[in-house]
Design a protein around this motif. Sequence first.
Motif, mmCIF file in Angstrom:
data_model
loop_
_atom_site.group_PDB
_atom_site.id
_atom_site.type_symbol
_atom_site.label_atom_id
_atom_site.label_comp_id
_atom_site.label_asym_id
_atom_site.label_seq_id
_atom_site.Cartn_x
_atom_site.Cartn_y
_atom_site.Cartn_z
ATOM 1 N N LEU A 14 1.637 -3.364 -9.528
ATOM 2 C CA LEU A 14 1.198 -2.129 -9.556
ATOM 3 C C LEU A 14 2.172 -1.121 -9.056
ATOM 4 O O LEU A 14 2.132 -0.242 -9.970
ATOM 5 C CB LEU A 14 -0.069 -2.036 -8.477
ATOM 6 C CG LEU A 14 -1.404 -2.694 -8.735
ATOM 7 C CD1 LEU A 14 -2.314 -2.744 -7.436
ATOM 8 C CD2 LEU A 14 -2.055 -2.255 -10.057
ATOM 9 N N LEU A 15 3.112 -1.424 -8.202
ATOM 10 C CA LEU A 15 3.949 -0.206 -8.076
ATOM 11 C C LEU A 15 5.046 -0.491 -9.140
ATOM 12 O O LEU A 15 5.485 0.785 -9.601
ATOM 13 C CB LEU A 15 4.813 -0.834 -6.597
ATOM 14 C CG LEU A 15 4.375 -0.518 -5.379
ATOM 15 C CD1 LEU A 15 4.813 -1.023 -4.081
ATOM 16 C CD2 LEU A 15 4.265 1.064 -4.957
ATOM 17 N N GLY A 27 0.881 -1.183 0.073
ATOM 18 C CA GLY A 27 0.197 -0.007 0.164
ATOM 19 C C GLY A 27 0.917 1.297 0.093
ATOM 20 O O GLY A 27 0.183 2.354 -0.055
ATOM 21 N N PHE A 41 -4.049 4.173 -10.362
ATOM 22 C CA PHE A 41 -3.021 3.606 -9.291
ATOM 23 C C PHE A 41 -3.691 3.460 -7.776
ATOM 24 O O PHE A 41 -3.754 2.294 -7.169
ATOM 25 C CB PHE A 41 -1.838 4.038 -9.302
ATOM 26 C CG PHE A 41 -0.813 3.764 -8.120
ATOM 27 C CD1 PHE A 41 -0.325 2.414 -8.144
ATOM 28 C CD2 PHE A 41 -0.587 4.675 -7.193
ATOM 29 C CE1 PHE A 41 0.321 1.960 -7.066
ATOM 30 C CE2 PHE A 41 0.319 4.304 -6.131
ATOM 31 C CZ PHE A 41 0.883 2.875 -5.935
ATOM 32 N N CYS A 71 -6.233 -3.949 -4.101
ATOM 33 C CA CYS A 71 -5.484 -4.740 -3.741
ATOM 34 C C CYS A 71 -5.133 -5.042 -2.246
ATOM 35 O O CYS A 71 -5.081 -6.363 -1.742
ATOM 36 C CB CYS A 71 -3.962 -4.538 -4.586
ATOM 37 S SG CYS A 71 -2.616 -5.722 -4.095
ATOM 38 N N ASP A 120 -6.515 0.880 -7.739
ATOM 39 C CA ASP A 120 -5.969 -0.557 -7.996
ATOM 40 C C ASP A 120 -5.296 -1.048 -6.577
ATOM 41 O O ASP A 120 -5.534 -2.020 -6.382
ATOM 42 C CB ASP A 120 -5.001 -0.365 -9.181
ATOM 43 C CG ASP A 120 -5.636 -0.540 -10.537
ATOM 44 O OD1 ASP A 120 -6.848 -0.578 -10.378
ATOM 45 O OD2 ASP A 120 -4.888 -0.149 -11.540
ATOM 46 N N SER A 121 -4.641 -0.140 -6.202
ATOM 47 C CA SER A 121 -3.857 -0.211 -4.957
ATOM 48 C C SER A 121 -4.734 -0.706 -3.735
ATOM 49 O O SER A 121 -4.603 -1.588 -2.967
ATOM 50 C CB SER A 121 -2.868 0.926 -4.569
ATOM 51 O OG SER A 121 -2.373 0.613 -3.181
ATOM 52 N N LYS A 122 -6.046 0.392 -3.664
ATOM 53 C CA LYS A 122 -6.814 -0.203 -2.759
ATOM 54 C C LYS A 122 -7.421 -1.287 -2.768
ATOM 55 O O LYS A 122 -7.699 -2.015 -1.629
ATOM 56 C CB LYS A 122 -8.151 1.106 -2.804
ATOM 57 C CG LYS A 122 -8.909 1.108 -1.595
ATOM 58 C CD LYS A 122 -10.020 2.335 -1.497
ATOM 59 C CE LYS A 122 -10.499 2.262 -0.126
ATOM 60 N NZ LYS A 122 -11.343 3.571 0.075
ATOM 61 N N ASN A 158 0.249 -6.199 -5.680
ATOM 62 C CA ASN A 158 1.045 -4.934 -5.363
ATOM 63 C C ASN A 158 2.385 -4.766 -5.836
ATOM 64 O O ASN A 158 2.546 -3.661 -6.361
ATOM 65 C CB ASN A 158 0.905 -4.933 -3.771
ATOM 66 C CG ASN A 158 1.005 -3.517 -3.221
ATOM 67 O OD1 ASN A 158 1.239 -3.172 -2.224
ATOM 68 N ND2 ASN A 158 0.930 -2.520 -4.075
ATOM 69 N N ASN A 210 -6.777 5.852 1.831
ATOM 70 C CA ASN A 210 -6.529 4.454 1.245
ATOM 71 C C ASN A 210 -5.489 3.746 2.375
ATOM 72 O O ASN A 210 -4.899 4.124 3.218
ATOM 73 C CB ASN A 210 -5.436 5.223 -0.030
ATOM 74 C CG ASN A 210 -5.860 4.809 -1.078
ATOM 75 O OD1 ASN A 210 -5.974 3.718 -1.473
ATOM 76 N ND2 ASN A 210 -6.274 6.119 -1.933
ATOM 77 N N ALA A 238 0.146 5.044 -2.301
ATOM 78 C CA ALA A 238 -1.149 5.197 -2.403
ATOM 79 C C ALA A 238 -1.538 5.772 -0.953
ATOM 80 O O ALA A 238 -2.527 6.396 -0.896
ATOM 81 C CB ALA A 238 -1.941 3.960 -2.719
#
Length: 364
Positions: A285-286, A16, A252, A259, A255-257, A282, A25, A19
């Motif tokens: 995504l990063l 996380g 992002f 995930c 998507d991060s939330k 994650n 978040n 984000a």
Amino acid sequence: NMKVVTKVPGKLFLAGEYAVVESGNPAVIAAVDRYLTVSIESAESGMIHSTQQSDMFLTWYRTNEQILVSEENHYQIVLTALQVSEEFLREQGIPCQGYYSVTIQSELDDQDSGTKYGLGSSGAVTVATVEAILLYYGYELDPLLVFKLSVLTQARLNMTGSHGDLAASSFRGLVAYYSLDKSWLSEQMYVQGLSNLLASDWKDLQIKQIGLPAPLELLVGWTGSAASTTHLVSHMESKKTQQSKEEIYSQFLNDSKVCVEQLIWACQNKDIPCIKQAVTRNRYLLRKFSEDMSLTIETPLLTELCDSAEANGAVAKSSGAGGGDCGICLVDSQEQKEDIQIIWEQAGIFPLPLTIAERNKERI
């Protein structure tokens, strides 16, 4: 002669990061078993000292109960934490008088070389000072109160960040942290007294204690020092148009939330495949976010750390700001752990002997 001591753990982000600076978040953050210790002892005169800066002593004095200093202040966080906490205690009708010395000892960085591992020493020193001063005046320690006083301390100093490090150090264990709305907080700091503000619900803030189900275990690898977080976050300027960058960023965040909430759910429900899937997700995504934003989050050595873990059936990702420092890996057997550590050492990655610190018992 009154003396109190408190030991506060450092932290590592499991998921996380980046984000979580946006309010609401989530991130998952582990408190780890390397500690920063603050002791407060009644004394003839006021003093602040860290064993890491052996020649630097800061004297403080009182005027109308207030703590003040008249010299150059190298212990700004510690001093502000004392001031904020005493202000709160006085509002509770607890007189804050007399003098004491504050001593800080840290094992969050390497003692001999001064190497920083990115375990969050500014967060830990804030939390530890708040805890120590509450203990000193005999006030009951509640993790949420400690967290909020720590946030207010850093807010007074205009420190940036998500405050997730403060949540992990206050609550210990493994924490699901939903970022508070900082612009809401700065407004409230002007209109509400300290006690009211501390007693109220903070906008968007949620802190839940979760755990890693057995046999999953955290393995941490150190790849060398990173650039600072602020430096990385302020470098998010690339050749992309502002609009496309805003779209990339909000995508992002979403998507991060999703995930990270999957990871939180999976920890609560002891669903190991789902935990691994969320960590891997994650990581990607990063990576995508850093490419889109022309950032370096996963350095070549962090890539090696993650790939070798994945090749051995584990999952891994960069932790925190990236650009160096630590990567985290979740292993599910001793054998797997040892295999990965050997590969890491051959690649010049230093396994840190860290485990998740024991959680703080909720005092209800």
